[in-house]
Design a protein around this motif. Sequence first.
Motif, short mmCIF file in Angstrom:
data_model
loop_
_atom_site.label_atom_id
_atom_site.label_comp_id
_atom_site.label_asym_id
_atom_site.label_seq_id
_atom_site.Cartn_x
_atom_site.Cartn_y
_atom_site.Cartn_z
N ALA A 1 0.84 -1.21 0.00
CA ALA A 1 0.00 0.00 0.00
C ALA A 1 0.87 1.26 0.00
O ALA A 1 0.57 2.23 -0.71
CB ALA A 1 -0.94 0.00 1.20
N TYR B 1 -4.12 4.51 -6.21
CA TYR B 1 -5.01 4.47 -5.05
C TYR B 1 -5.85 3.20 -4.97
O TYR B 1 -6.30 2.82 -3.88
CB TYR B 1 -5.86 5.74 -5.01
CG TYR B 1 -5.00 6.97 -4.84
CD1 TYR B 1 -4.06 7.04 -3.82
CD2 TYR B 1 -5.09 8.05 -5.71
CE1 TYR B 1 -3.25 8.15 -3.65
CE2 TYR B 1 -4.28 9.17 -5.55
CZ TYR B 1 -3.37 9.21 -4.52
OH TYR B 1 -2.55 10.30 -4.36
N VAL C 1 -3.58 0.97 -3.11
CA VAL C 1 -3.55 1.41 -1.72
C VAL C 1 -4.76 0.86 -0.98
O VAL C 1 -4.64 0.22 0.07
CB VAL C 1 -3.52 2.96 -1.63
CG1 VAL C 1 -3.70 3.42 -0.20
CG2 VAL C 1 -2.25 3.51 -2.24
N SER C 2 -5.93 1.11 -1.52
CA SER C 2 -7.17 0.71 -0.86
C SER C 2 -7.26 -0.80 -0.69
O SER C 2 -7.62 -1.30 0.38
CB SER C 2 -8.37 1.23 -1.66
OG SER C 2 -9.56 0.93 -0.99
N LEU D 1 -4.45 -1.95 1.97
CA LEU D 1 -4.75 -1.52 3.34
C LEU D 1 -5.97 -2.27 3.87
O LEU D 1 -6.03 -2.63 5.05
CB LEU D 1 -4.96 -0.01 3.43
CG LEU D 1 -3.68 0.83 3.27
CD1 LEU D 1 -4.01 2.31 3.31
CD2 LEU D 1 -2.64 0.48 4.32
N GLY D 2 -6.93 -2.54 2.99
CA GLY D 2 -8.10 -3.33 3.39
C GLY D 2 -7.71 -4.74 3.80
O GLY D 2 -8.23 -5.28 4.79
N GLN E 1 -6.10 -4.55 7.18
CA GLN E 1 -7.13 -4.36 8.19
C GLN E 1 -7.82 -5.68 8.52
O GLN E 1 -8.11 -5.97 9.70
CB GLN E 1 -8.18 -3.37 7.71
CG GLN E 1 -7.77 -1.94 7.76
CD GLN E 1 -8.85 -1.07 7.17
OE1 GLN E 1 -8.69 -0.51 6.09
NE2 GLN E 1 -9.97 -0.96 7.86
N ASN F 1 -5.72 5.30 4.49
CA ASN F 1 -6.52 5.03 3.29
C ASN F 1 -7.42 6.20 2.93
O ASN F 1 -7.51 6.57 1.77
CB ASN F 1 -7.34 3.76 3.49
CG ASN F 1 -7.78 3.15 2.18
OD1 ASN F 1 -7.37 3.57 1.11
ND2 ASN F 1 -8.60 2.13 2.28
N THR F 2 -8.06 6.80 3.90
CA THR F 2 -8.99 7.88 3.60
C THR F 2 -8.26 9.17 3.24
O THR F 2 -8.72 9.92 2.37
CB THR F 2 -9.97 8.15 4.76
OG1 THR F 2 -9.22 8.43 5.94
CG2 THR F 2 -10.89 6.97 4.98
N LYS G 1 -5.07 9.24 2.16
CA LYS G 1 -4.02 8.93 1.18
C LYS G 1 -2.68 9.53 1.60
O LYS G 1 -1.95 10.13 0.82
CB LYS G 1 -4.41 9.40 -0.23
CG LYS G 1 -5.74 8.86 -0.73
CD LYS G 1 -5.77 7.34 -0.75
CE LYS G 1 -7.07 6.83 -1.36
NZ LYS G 1 -7.63 5.72 -0.62
N ALA H 1 0.16 4.89 7.86
CA ALA H 1 0.50 3.52 7.45
C ALA H 1 1.90 3.15 7.92
O ALA H 1 2.14 2.01 8.35
CB ALA H 1 0.38 3.37 5.93
#
Length: 131
Positions: A37, A46, A49-50, A53-54, A57, A92-93, A95, A100
């Motif tokens: 990410a 992005y 990234v999303s 990171l998801g 999580q 994530n939100t 960026k 991170a």
Amino acid sequence: MIKSPYDQYRKSSVQTSSPGQLLIMLYDGAIRFVRTALDGLGTKDYEKVSLNLGKAQTIVSELSVTLDQSSDIAANLNALYEYINYLLIDANTKKKPEPAEEALGYLKELKETWVQASKMVSSSEPGVVHG
């Protein structure tokens, strides 16, 4: 359906790993996803990234859910996992790499702690020969 040898190896390694080894594998996965990410943030990809990171999580949430609530450190670990997830969501939100990177530091530190604990447990098991 024919599976690749790598897929068969991964499945076998998960099925034959100790709980400590599985925990370390989870940390390795979360660390890898956060690093990927961060790479995506650097290239402004992005979607990468999303997605990553998801995935990180999801692993951190799994670590939290599977805590042994009867242990003394479970509440502290749970709070730390919640904070790590907060950092991952924030990165994530917004960026931004800083949250991170902070989460990555915690994950690496926790992994190293479990690696050391796993070594201590395996070295104290009677009848086990270590090379």
